[in-house]
Enzyme design. Sequence first.
Site, PDB file in Angstrom:
ATOM      1  N   ASN A 281     -15.033   8.150  20.833  1.00 50.37           N
ATOM      2  CA  ASN A 281     -13.859   8.484  21.600  1.00 50.37           C
ATOM      3  C   ASN A 281     -12.657   9.000  20.645  1.00 50.37           C
ATOM      4  OD1 ASN A 281     -14.143   8.097  24.456  1.00 50.37           O
ATOM      5  ND2 ASN A 281     -15.162   6.279  23.660  1.00 50.37           N
TER       6      ASN A 281
ATOM      7  N   ARG B  63     -13.499  12.496  19.740  1.00 50.10           N
ATOM      8  CA  ARG B  63     -13.867  13.378  20.729  1.00 50.10           C
ATOM      9  C   ARG B  63     -12.502  13.936  21.744  1.00 50.10           C
ATOM     10  NH1 ARG B  63     -18.217  15.873  21.143  1.00 50.10           N
ATOM     11  NH2 ARG B  63     -20.038  15.237  19.807  1.00 50.10           N
TER      12      ARG B  63
ATOM     13  N   GLU C  37     -20.111   8.719  27.190  1.00 46.87           N
ATOM     14  CA  GLU C  37     -19.842   8.589  28.682  1.00 46.87           C
ATOM     15  C   GLU C  37     -19.214   9.541  29.447  1.00 46.87           C
ATOM     16  OE1 GLU C  37     -18.157   5.069  31.794  1.00 46.87           O
ATOM     17  OE2 GLU C  37     -18.701   4.397  29.737  1.00 46.87           O
ATOM     18  N   ARG C  38     -18.289  10.369  28.462  1.00 48.52           N
ATOM     19  CA  ARG C  38     -17.996  11.532  29.407  1.00 48.52           C
ATOM     20  C   ARG C  38     -19.000  12.418  29.588  1.00 48.52           C
ATOM     21  NH1 ARG C  38     -15.063  15.015  26.989  1.00 48.52           N
ATOM     22  NH2 ARG C  38     -14.086  16.031  28.706  1.00 48.52           N
ATOM     23  N   ARG C  39     -20.022  12.718  28.637  1.00 51.32           N
ATOM     24  CA  ARG C  39     -21.026  13.742  29.029  1.00 51.32           C
ATOM     25  C   ARG C  39     -21.896  13.216  29.944  1.00 51.32           C
ATOM     26  NH1 ARG C  39     -22.801  13.545  22.970  1.00 51.32           N
ATOM     27  NH2 ARG C  39     -21.088  12.092  23.090  1.00 51.32           N
TER      28      ARG C  39
ATOM     29  N   SER D  41     -19.313  23.213  32.555  1.00 49.02           N
ATOM     30  CA  SER D  41     -19.886  23.845  31.265  1.00 49.02           C
ATOM     31  C   SER D  41     -21.593  23.478  31.301  1.00 49.02           C
ATOM     32  CB  SER D  41     -19.071  23.441  29.921  1.00 49.02           C
ATOM     33  OG  SER D  41     -19.894  23.761  28.874  1.00 49.02           O
TER      34      SER D  41
ATOM     35  N   GLN E  15     -16.776   0.016  26.964  1.00 49.79           N
ATOM     36  CA  GLN E  15     -16.157   1.482  26.655  1.00 49.79           C
ATOM     37  C   GLN E  15     -14.432   1.165  26.574  1.00 49.79           C
ATOM     38  OE1 GLN E  15     -14.766   4.318  26.394  1.00 49.79           O
ATOM     39  NE2 GLN E  15     -16.768   5.228  27.013  1.00 49.79           N
TER      40      GLN E  15
ATOM     41  N   GLN F 176     -24.903  18.233  22.919  1.00 47.68           N
ATOM     42  CA  GLN F 176     -25.046  16.852  22.007  1.00 47.68           C
ATOM     43  C   GLN F 176     -25.560  15.846  22.986  1.00 47.68           C
ATOM     44  OE1 GLN F 176     -21.639  16.170  19.923  1.00 47.68           O
ATOM     45  NE2 GLN F 176     -22.318  14.409  18.779  1.00 47.68           N
TER      46      GLN F 176
END
Length: 290
Positions: free
Chosen positions: A124, A127, A90-92, A62, A46, A70
């Site tokens: 990344n 986004r 990875e953020r999700r 959220s 990552q 997604q």
Amino acid sequence: MAAEKKALGKGLDALLGGNKSVTQTVASRPGVSEIEISKIVANPNQPRKTFDEAALQDLADSIKALGIIQPISLRESETVVGSYEIIAGERRFRASQIAGLTKIPAYIRKADDETTLIMALVENLQREGLDPIEIATTYQRLIEEGKLTQEEMGKKVGKNHATIANSLRLLKLPPEIQTGLINGVISEGHAKAILSLDDETKQRELYTEIVDKGLSVRAAEESARKMKDAKKPTRTSKSLEQKEMQAKLSEKLNSKVSISITGKGSGKISIAFKNEQGMKDIIALLEKIQ
């Protein structure tokens, strides 16, 4: 009015998948699976090493309200049977953990380490932008580990050669200046101005000046130019004696002679010749000079 509200509620309910959550609806798409979060491990390749906690909490809120819209992308782990490694998203994944989800919709893909790293980088970049040093470090890793040229690297991530080269140059900055760039103390424009100086001491001086005085990029470029001009040795005009010696040597050697002397007294004598025979003639004349 009540009927309108009821109709609106039904419309919204239909939009979000009826009695199902958005996450379940997304998981029902072709090629998407619901994977237990406990079976997912972070991607060691990552490119992003730090995540904004406030931004993660906002995303988690959220997700609590709407679910995962997604799917993330996973590959089967080569080291732990039955587990999955994150390719992108990875953020999700982290936000879903905060939100208390036990499962997450995901695409299961087949990808080697190089492909995984490229996909993670591109995801990344599209986004939530990496900081300039993270981007440069990832480019460097892709070049070294993937054995890519800068041109090949650019094609894979959709960047031109100049962009890749300028990004990689940031890794030549002293560590404290790289940290300033990571933390947003200076911009990439400031960093480029600093990189125009070859000497690390001067680079640190300019960095300090930028921070202390709050210089704009244009002002930093001007300051860098002045520093470079200050390093240039001043030319001293030829004295009458030097000119006489130059003319005397030119006459004796039958060739153009130039004498240059620095302010410290060192210098050089340049003798011009047109061809190899001319060089031999000059050497022969020099041997005769007593």
